[in-house]
Write a protein that holds these residues in place. Structure first.
Motif, PDB file in Angstrom:
ATOM      1  N   GLY A 267      36.051   6.907  -4.340  1.00  0.00           N
ATOM      2  CA  GLY A 267      35.101   7.989  -4.123  1.00  0.00           C
ATOM      3  C   GLY A 267      34.184   7.700  -2.957  1.00  0.00           C
ATOM      4  N   ALA A 268      33.724   6.461  -2.856  1.00  0.00           N
ATOM      5  CA  ALA A 268      32.847   6.078  -1.747  1.00  0.00           C
ATOM      6  C   ALA A 268      33.581   6.155  -0.411  1.00  0.00           C
ATOM      7  CB  ALA A 268      32.314   4.667  -1.982  1.00  0.00           C
ATOM      8  N   GLU A 269      34.822   5.696  -0.377  1.00  0.00           N
ATOM      9  CA  GLU A 269      35.572   5.712   0.875  1.00  0.00           C
ATOM     10  C   GLU A 269      35.885   7.139   1.327  1.00  0.00           C
ATOM     11  OE1 GLU A 269      38.964   3.246   0.307  1.00  0.00           O
ATOM     12  OE2 GLU A 269      37.810   1.378   0.335  1.00  0.00           O
ATOM     13  N   VAL A 270      36.235   8.006   0.387  1.00  0.00           N
ATOM     14  CA  VAL A 270      36.512   9.394   0.734  1.00  0.00           C
ATOM     15  C   VAL A 270      35.234  10.079   1.221  1.00  0.00           C
ATOM     16  CG1 VAL A 270      37.122  11.645  -0.239  1.00  0.00           C
ATOM     17  CG2 VAL A 270      38.520   9.637  -0.763  1.00  0.00           C
ATOM     18  N   PHE A 271      34.124   9.869   0.519  1.00  0.00           N
ATOM     19  CA  PHE A 271      32.863  10.464   0.946  1.00  0.00           C
ATOM     20  C   PHE A 271      32.498  10.004   2.362  1.00  0.00           C
ATOM     21  CE2 PHE A 271      28.238  10.033   1.410  1.00  0.00           C
ATOM     22  CZ  PHE A 271      27.858  11.356   1.274  1.00  0.00           C
ATOM     23  N   LEU A 272      32.615   8.721   2.640  1.00  0.00           N
ATOM     24  CA  LEU A 272      32.268   8.190   3.960  1.00  0.00           C
ATOM     25  C   LEU A 272      33.172   8.769   5.041  1.00  0.00           C
ATOM     26  CD1 LEU A 272      30.710   6.255   5.793  1.00  0.00           C
ATOM     27  CD2 LEU A 272      32.297   4.436   5.100  1.00  0.00           C
ATOM     28  N   ASP A 273      34.459   8.854   4.757  1.00  0.00           N
ATOM     29  CA  ASP A 273      35.389   9.380   5.752  1.00  0.00           C
ATOM     30  C   ASP A 273      35.098  10.856   6.049  1.00  0.00           C
ATOM     31  OD1 ASP A 273      37.859   8.794   7.368  1.00  0.00           O
ATOM     32  OD2 ASP A 273      38.653  10.437   6.159  1.00  0.00           O
ATOM     33  N   LEU A 274      34.824  11.647   5.007  1.00  0.00           N
ATOM     34  CA  LEU A 274      34.477  13.054   5.220  1.00  0.00           C
ATOM     35  C   LEU A 274      33.164  13.180   5.987  1.00  0.00           C
ATOM     36  CD1 LEU A 274      35.386  14.504   1.704  1.00  0.00           C
ATOM     37  CD2 LEU A 274      36.588  14.981   3.857  1.00  0.00           C
ATOM     38  N   LEU A 275      32.189  12.366   5.621  1.00  0.00           N
ATOM     39  CA  LEU A 275      30.882  12.416   6.279  1.00  0.00           C
ATOM     40  C   LEU A 275      31.013  12.151   7.773  1.00  0.00           C
ATOM     41  CD1 LEU A 275      27.772  12.568   6.031  1.00  0.00           C
ATOM     42  CD2 LEU A 275      27.801  10.098   5.530  1.00  0.00           C
ATOM     43  N   ARG A 276      31.781  11.159   8.129  1.00  0.00           N
ATOM     44  CA  ARG A 276      31.942  10.807   9.545  1.00  0.00           C
ATOM     45  C   ARG A 276      32.633  11.917  10.342  1.00  0.00           C
ATOM     46  NH1 ARG A 276      33.860   4.500   8.563  1.00  0.00           N
ATOM     47  NH2 ARG A 276      31.761   3.553   8.744  1.00  0.00           N
ATOM     48  N   ARG A 277      33.372  12.770   9.675  1.00  0.00           N
ATOM     49  CA  ARG A 277      34.142  13.800  10.363  1.00  0.00           C
ATOM     50  C   ARG A 277      33.483  15.183  10.304  1.00  0.00           C
ATOM     51  NH1 ARG A 277      39.394  11.856  11.331  1.00  0.00           N
ATOM     52  NH2 ARG A 277      39.659   9.735  10.473  1.00  0.00           N
ATOM     53  N   ARG A 278      32.329  15.286   9.683  1.00  0.00           N
ATOM     54  CA  ARG A 278      31.621  16.559   9.615  1.00  0.00           C
ATOM     55  C   ARG A 278      30.483  16.569  10.637  1.00  0.00           C
ATOM     56  NH1 ARG A 278      33.926  20.476   6.079  1.00  0.00           N
ATOM     57  NH2 ARG A 278      32.036  20.969   4.884  1.00  0.00           N
ATOM     58  N   PRO A 279      30.188  17.718  11.239  1.00  0.00           N
ATOM     59  CA  PRO A 279      29.124  17.777  12.254  1.00  0.00           C
ATOM     60  C   PRO A 279      27.747  17.515  11.652  1.00  0.00           C
ATOM     61  CG  PRO A 279      29.928  19.980  11.730  1.00  0.00           C
ATOM     62  CD  PRO A 279      30.855  19.011  11.048  1.00  0.00           C
ATOM     63  N   ALA A 280      26.885  16.865  12.412  1.00  0.00           N
ATOM     64  CA  ALA A 280      25.535  16.558  11.946  1.00  0.00           C
ATOM     65  C   ALA A 280      24.777  17.839  11.637  1.00  0.00           C
ATOM     66  CB  ALA A 280      24.790  15.740  12.992  1.00  0.00           C
ATOM     67  N   GLY A 281      24.124  17.831  10.485  1.00  0.00           N
ATOM     68  CA  GLY A 281      23.359  18.995  10.069  1.00  0.00           C
ATOM     69  C   GLY A 281      24.178  20.024   9.324  1.00  0.00           C
ATOM     70  N   ARG A 282      25.509  19.908   9.379  1.00  0.00           N
ATOM     71  CA  ARG A 282      26.371  20.865   8.683  1.00  0.00           C
ATOM     72  C   ARG A 282      27.419  20.104   7.839  1.00  0.00           C
ATOM     73  NH1 ARG A 282      26.726  22.770  13.836  1.00  0.00           N
ATOM     74  NH2 ARG A 282      29.011  22.621  13.891  1.00  0.00           N
TER      75      ARG A 282
END
Length: 524
Positions: A267-282
């Protein structure tokens, strides 16, 4: 400290799910499909006559010493250590067409939580040609690895190492599905029925082989909580298990809002990977976990001694109720999150505050998903309950990743033919002795036939069961027991901790014992 990407990458790989109609996820092909004397033959479909290239020279009527069912890291470890034992006739069967270890979680940069020495063989035979260092040497990568100074290798590199072993180790039969296992009391052998599969997964041939010993290594399968199963089965909105994450990542990133459920390593790895690929603020990501905190895994030196043979033996010696109670309380030893992953998440969140504002993410532990349903055809509504506040709310989202872990595959379908011989505990789980053998009726074991298990004995051997660091030791112990010899001498003590009150005498290796001095005589 746990084993696989799901709850944590110590776990061994997982084979594809199977149903009762195909009672084994793995299998292998013998040279022939002839029954033993007195046994009924299996019919072969008229349209299938193909054989795998270079079939092994084996008389199909002669029982093998060992048949392994499943080729994940654990049975691959057994196969690698069995390879130099020339007197041992062994074959390993696997339903999948090739080796693949958690392909949906081979995220760039994700690392094993065990050192590279926890390869298939090194902790039992450091000089084995199937070690991770031998793999590096075969690829001319020893010096780059030396200068990289990485004790924990990337998960994708471990997968590549295992595939290298599979490509070079004889006795592995991919594309074969074991259908049934029976005991033949007239000939004192196990009968193993299998189906050879074509490239598209269709049946091409049927066969049967005979063996005195079986080693089950069919792995685990993704676990989806009952309230969420209807969401997974309906395809309109992406609701996927973390085991399939990479194959659906682009679809998930296209969703307006994403929810990750599960507070373990995956869960942590998936969250981190998604976070890094989403635009800041969105970012628009929720991360929910049932545990009271996004807690780090216990990784202290003495804490890691729970993953030693010493602790495994101690745990097995306990009573069944005590073992069950202990397992439930030890979640942070193998279901927590690697501290580096937690730090990377915080760093990424902090980086997104540098220009003011906060990232559009919500991280909430202590939350249970009671149920879920679809709104129209494009959204999912999750019904949540906070376990400490005793409050409830609803969350609407466009995509869900279930990082809800794995469960041991049931052995009931595969071993239905052995059910009359199996001995079970108070919860109907197979009883496993301290040598990893199923406890069977004496009429079976007296004949010298045994069924061994790998990664299906957590209830009897503890949290180290799916840990890659114990793979070589367990495989070596099985081979020592199976051969009645000691091809792999194993240490008698492996931990500084003395588990229980029974005292252990300190053992000093003979090479370190001081030599006895010859007394000098007067006048010399």
């Amino acid at each position: 400290m746990s084993p696989s990407p799901q709850t944590n990458p110590h776990n061994g790989p997982h084979t594809a799910p199977r149903t009762c109609s195909h009672t084994s996820t793995q299998a292998g092909l013998d040279t022939g499909s002839h029954p033993a004397p007195g046994a009924s033959p299996r019919s072969i479909p008229a349209q299938t006559t193909s054989k795998p290239p270079n079939p092994p020279q084996h008389d199909p009527d002669v029982p093998r010493d060992l048949v392994g069912i499943g080729i994940g890291p654990f049975n691959l470890s057994l196969a690698a250590l069995a390879h130099p034992l020339a007197e041992l006739d062994a074959v390993f069967y696997e339903q999948r067409p090739a080796f693949s270890w958690h392909p949906g979680l081979l995220i760039d940069g994700a690392r094993l939580q065990v050192p590279f020495l926890a390869d298939l063989v090194s902790l039992a035979d450091p000089a084995s040609p199937w070690s991770f260092l031998s793999y590096l040497k075969s690829r001319d990568r020893l010096f780059p690895f030396y200068f990289a100074e990485r004790f924990h290798i990337q998960r994708a590199e471990y997968d590549a190492y295992c595939r290298w072993v599979c490509e070079n180790l004889p006795g592995l039969r991919f594309g074969h599905q074991v259908d049934a296992v029976r005991f033949n009391p007239e000939h004192d052998v196990f009968e193993v029925d299998f189906t050879q599969l074509g490239p598209d997964g269709d049946a091409e041939a049927l066969g049967r082989t005979y063996t005195r010993n079986i080693v089950l290594g069919i792995g685990t399968e993704p676990y989806v909580p009952d309230p969420l199963k209807p969401l997974v089965e309906a395809p309109a909105v992406p609701v996927i298990h973390a085991a399939d994450y990479l194959g659906h990542r682009e679809t998930l990133l296209a969703a307006d809002h994403i929810t990750v459920i599960g507070s373990g390593q995956s869960g942590a790895e998936v969250f981190l990977d998604l976070l890094r690929r989403r635009p800041a603020g969105r970012e628009r990501i929720h991360w929910l976990g049932r545990t009271g905190a996004f807690a780090p895994m216990e990784y202290s030196k003495l804490g890691l001694e729970h993953f030693t043979p010493d602790y495994t033996r101690y745990f097995h010696s306990l009573t069944e109720p005590v073992r069950d109670q202990l397992l439930a309380s030890q979640w942070q030893l193998h279901k927590g999150i690697d501290a580096d992953t937690l730090a990377a998440i915080h760093d990424e969140l902090y980086r997104r505050t540098l220009h003011g504002g906060w990232p559009d993410v919500v991280l909430t532990p202590g939350v249970r998903v009671r149920t879920g349903g679809r709104i129209a055809t494009t959204k999912v509504e999750l019904h949540l309950e906070h376990v400490h506040q005793n409050t409830r709310s609803r969350l609407t989202t466009d995509a869900v990743v279930l990082a809800t872990g794995y469960r041991e595959r049931s052995l009931d379908c595969l071993l239905a033919g052995l059910d009359p011989y199996m001995r079970r505990d108070s919860q109907e789980r197979p009883r496993i002795d301290d040598q990893y053998r199923m406890v069977l009726d004496p009429t079976v074991t007296a004949s010298g036939c045994n069924v061994y298990v790998q990664n299906a004995e957590r209830h009897t051997h503890g949290i180290g069961t799916p840990d890659l660091g114990l793979a070589a030791w367990r495989s070596a112990g099985i081979l020592n027991c199976l051969t009645g010899k000691e091809p792999y001498p194993l240490p008698t003590r492996t931990a500084f901790t003395s588990f229980g009150l029974q005292q252990q005498e300190p053992r000093i290796p003979s090479a370190r014992r001081p030599k006895a001095l010859t007394p000098l005589m007067d006048g010399i």
